[in-house]
Design a protein around this motif. Structure first.
Motif, mmCIF file in Angstrom:
data_model
loop_
_atom_site.group_PDB
_atom_site.id
_atom_site.type_symbol
_atom_site.label_atom_id
_atom_site.label_comp_id
_atom_site.label_asym_id
_atom_site.label_seq_id
_atom_site.Cartn_x
_atom_site.Cartn_y
_atom_site.Cartn_z
ATOM 1 N N PHE A 101 0.840 -1.202 0.000
ATOM 2 C CA PHE A 101 0.000 0.000 0.000
ATOM 3 C C PHE A 101 0.873 1.250 0.000
ATOM 4 N N ALA A 102 1.890 1.262 0.860
ATOM 5 C CA ALA A 102 2.739 2.443 0.989
ATOM 6 C C ALA A 102 3.478 2.752 -0.307
ATOM 7 N N SER A 103 3.894 1.710 -1.024
ATOM 8 C CA SER A 103 4.666 1.924 -2.254
ATOM 9 C C SER A 103 3.851 2.594 -3.353
ATOM 10 N N HIS A 104 2.512 2.623 -3.213
ATOM 11 C CA HIS A 104 1.652 3.246 -4.215
ATOM 12 C C HIS A 104 1.105 4.607 -3.750
ATOM 13 N N ILE A 105 1.548 5.073 -2.603
ATOM 14 C CA ILE A 105 1.136 6.386 -2.103
ATOM 15 C C ILE A 105 2.165 7.423 -2.552
ATOM 16 N N PHE B 174 3.182 10.310 -1.549
ATOM 17 C CA PHE B 174 4.048 10.881 -0.522
ATOM 18 C C PHE B 174 5.199 9.951 -0.154
ATOM 19 N N LEU B 175 4.973 8.636 -0.217
ATOM 20 C CA LEU B 175 5.974 7.669 0.225
ATOM 21 C C LEU B 175 6.749 7.016 -0.919
ATOM 22 N N LYS B 176 6.414 7.361 -2.166
ATOM 23 C CA LYS B 176 7.078 6.692 -3.289
ATOM 24 C C LYS B 176 8.586 6.918 -3.283
ATOM 25 N N SER B 177 9.014 8.096 -2.842
ATOM 26 C CA SER B 177 10.452 8.384 -2.828
ATOM 27 C C SER B 177 11.213 7.424 -1.916
ATOM 28 N N ALA C 151 17.233 0.664 -2.576
ATOM 29 C CA ALA C 151 16.560 -0.633 -2.418
ATOM 30 C C ALA C 151 16.389 -1.043 -0.962
ATOM 31 N N GLN C 152 16.636 -0.126 -0.011
ATOM 32 C CA GLN C 152 16.609 -0.511 1.395
ATOM 33 C C GLN C 152 15.257 -1.074 1.829
ATOM 34 N N ALA C 153 14.182 -0.466 1.360
ATOM 35 C CA ALA C 153 12.854 -0.936 1.772
ATOM 36 C C ALA C 153 12.637 -2.385 1.348
ATOM 37 N N TRP C 154 13.102 -2.729 0.152
ATOM 38 C CA TRP C 154 12.911 -4.088 -0.356
ATOM 39 C C TRP C 154 13.896 -5.056 0.290
ATOM 40 N N TYR D 190 9.964 14.977 4.022
ATOM 41 C CA TYR D 190 10.074 14.261 5.283
ATOM 42 C C TYR D 190 9.434 12.881 5.260
ATOM 43 N N ALA D 191 9.326 12.279 4.082
ATOM 44 C CA ALA D 191 8.966 10.866 4.024
ATOM 45 C C ALA D 191 10.144 10.065 4.554
ATOM 46 N N SER D 192 9.893 9.172 5.486
ATOM 47 C CA SER D 192 10.974 8.475 6.185
ATOM 48 C C SER D 192 10.725 6.975 6.169
ATOM 49 N N LEU D 193 11.691 6.220 5.671
ATOM 50 C CA LEU D 193 11.585 4.765 5.683
ATOM 51 C C LEU D 193 11.598 4.236 7.111
ATOM 52 N N ALA D 194 12.418 4.841 7.976
ATOM 53 C CA ALA D 194 12.476 4.402 9.374
ATOM 54 C C ALA D 194 11.107 4.548 10.045
ATOM 55 N N THR D 195 10.459 5.698 9.838
ATOM 56 C CA THR D 195 9.127 5.910 10.412
ATOM 57 C C THR D 195 8.127 4.924 9.826
ATOM 58 N N LEU D 196 8.218 4.687 8.523
ATOM 59 C CA LEU D 196 7.297 3.767 7.858
ATOM 60 C C LEU D 196 7.428 2.356 8.432
ATOM 61 N N ILE D 197 8.665 1.874 8.598
ATOM 62 C CA ILE D 197 8.874 0.535 9.166
ATOM 63 C C ILE D 197 8.307 0.462 10.573
#
Length: 385
Positions: free
Chosen positions: A63-67, A69-72, A78-81, A191-198
């Protein structure tokens, strides 16, 4: 913030809906926890709940990967994957243990290999606060990252002994860490953050699973769940640390910059403490560090006289106190945080020891002078409230 709350809700709902399906699958595969001497549950209960948590995490990431704001977060690198792939592998290792009860050395070797794979994939602690910020060599970065991941995985695994305990402690730590990472991310242009998302997704899967895992639990998270949670909270901290340039960081912000390295230990203070005490206790008796016993912190709480739910809530309270005070140190004067810590810690100490003193009171272990003192202290505490 609303987007992160939406992702947390997606993760919670997906985990909640997948859990009954995984419960039936666990029964079919024979992943059922039999009652052992060290266990608290009294009837055989399916485990493998970590698979439902993984499904919830995967759905939330998709879901997040298609928003927009969070696409960046997903396109920058590739860290998220890599985190997602490592989560799948660590969960599969846990499933194997839930079904076949792997030897602890084999399980530890698997954890280490997965941790090295994730570090090799780009999730690394690059700089170290050794007087000044030192850039670590690639080999040292991979070694430190892998060690931190393995320690966190096993810390959560050690504390997973009561219904809802591990999921609640990790959720509390994830909330504290998520607030911290969100505040720091807001200082950047995007301020899209992978750490916050995880962190937010991890909190969501914990909440969704807790609805099935509260005492008496319908399903245990098993090693597949406890290892996944320890892995995710550590990955979030490593992602936040990032590749800090030693030349660009002023000494005054060393602590904020490297709090991500310390926070996994602080937010998981109780699991880490329990793990250290257990390993020390077993080695002193000449036993394997993974030899099971009934001397964990949660076992001691039950022995004092707490119910399962009461023990879990009090341990959640201690986890929240340590995690949130650690974060508040970065935003408020240490003296104010210390005062709040002492007051809250005193109340939690009283709640922790209350069944023990009540039992001694009822058994007549206190004389009249002791009872008068205790009564006076209790009245003083009530007047202060």
């Amino acid at each position: 913030m609303r987007i992160y709350l939406f992702i947390a809700a997606v993760a919670a709902c997906a985990t909640y809906l997948f859990t009954p399906l995984i419960r039936h699958l666990a029964i079919r595969l024979g992943a059922v926890g039999q009652v052992r001497k060290r266990d608290v549950h009294t009837i055989p209960t399916p485990r493998m709940g970590g698979v439902a948590m993984l499904c919830g995490y995967v759905v939330s990431m998709l879901f997040a990967s298609h928003i927009p704001f969070l696409k960046s977060v997903f396109h920058a690198n590739a860290q998220a994957w890599v985190v997602l792939a490592g989560g799948v592998l660590i969960c599969l290792l846990g499933v194997a243990d839930d079904v076949w009860d792997l030897d602890w050395m084999l399980k530890l070797a698997g954890q280490l290999l997965i941790a090295v794979f994730v570090a090799w994939g780009g999730l690394q602690i690059i700089t170290l606060p050794l007087g000044t910020l030192i850039t670590a060599s690639p080999t040292l970065s991979i070694a430190i990252t892998a060690l931190l991941i393995v320690v966190s995985i096993n810390a959560v695994n050690f504390v997973d002994g009561l219904d809802g305990l591990a999921a609640g402690i990790v959720a509390i730590g994830g909330i504290a860490f998520g607030i911290y990472s969100y505040i720091l991310a807001r200082t950047s242009p995007s301020y899209a953050s992978l750490a916050t998302l995880i962190d937010i997704a991890m909190v969501g899967i914990c909440c969704g699973f807790l609805l099935h895992n509260w005492h008496p639990a319908k399903l245990f998270m098993g090693d597949s769940g406890s290892m996944l949670l320890g892995y995710l909270i550590t990955c979030a901290s490593i992602v936040m640390t990032g590749r800090i340039d030693p030349a660009s960081v002023h000494a005054s912000i060393y602590l904020p910059a490297f709090m991500p390295i310390l926070l996994p230990i602080l937010v998981l203070f109780l699991p880490v403490l329990d793990m250290i005490l257990a390993i020390t206790r077993r080695l002193s008796k000449g036993q394997s560090p993974m030899h099971p016993d009934r001397m964990h912190l949660h076992h001691r709480m039950l022995r004092i006289g707490h119910s399962v739910q009461g023990a879990v809530l009090i341990l959640w309270g201690w986890a929240a106190l340590i995690a949130f005070c650690s974060v508040l140190l970065l935003f408020y004067p240490p003296v104010n945080v210390l005062i709040g810590f002492v007051v809250a810690g005193t109340l939690l100490t009283i709640a922790t020891l209350y069944p023990y003193f009540r039992r001694r009171w009822n058994e007549g272990d206190f004389d009249d002078a002791d009872k008068a003192t205790i009564t006076a202290v209790a009245q003083h505490m009530r007047r202060r409230k």
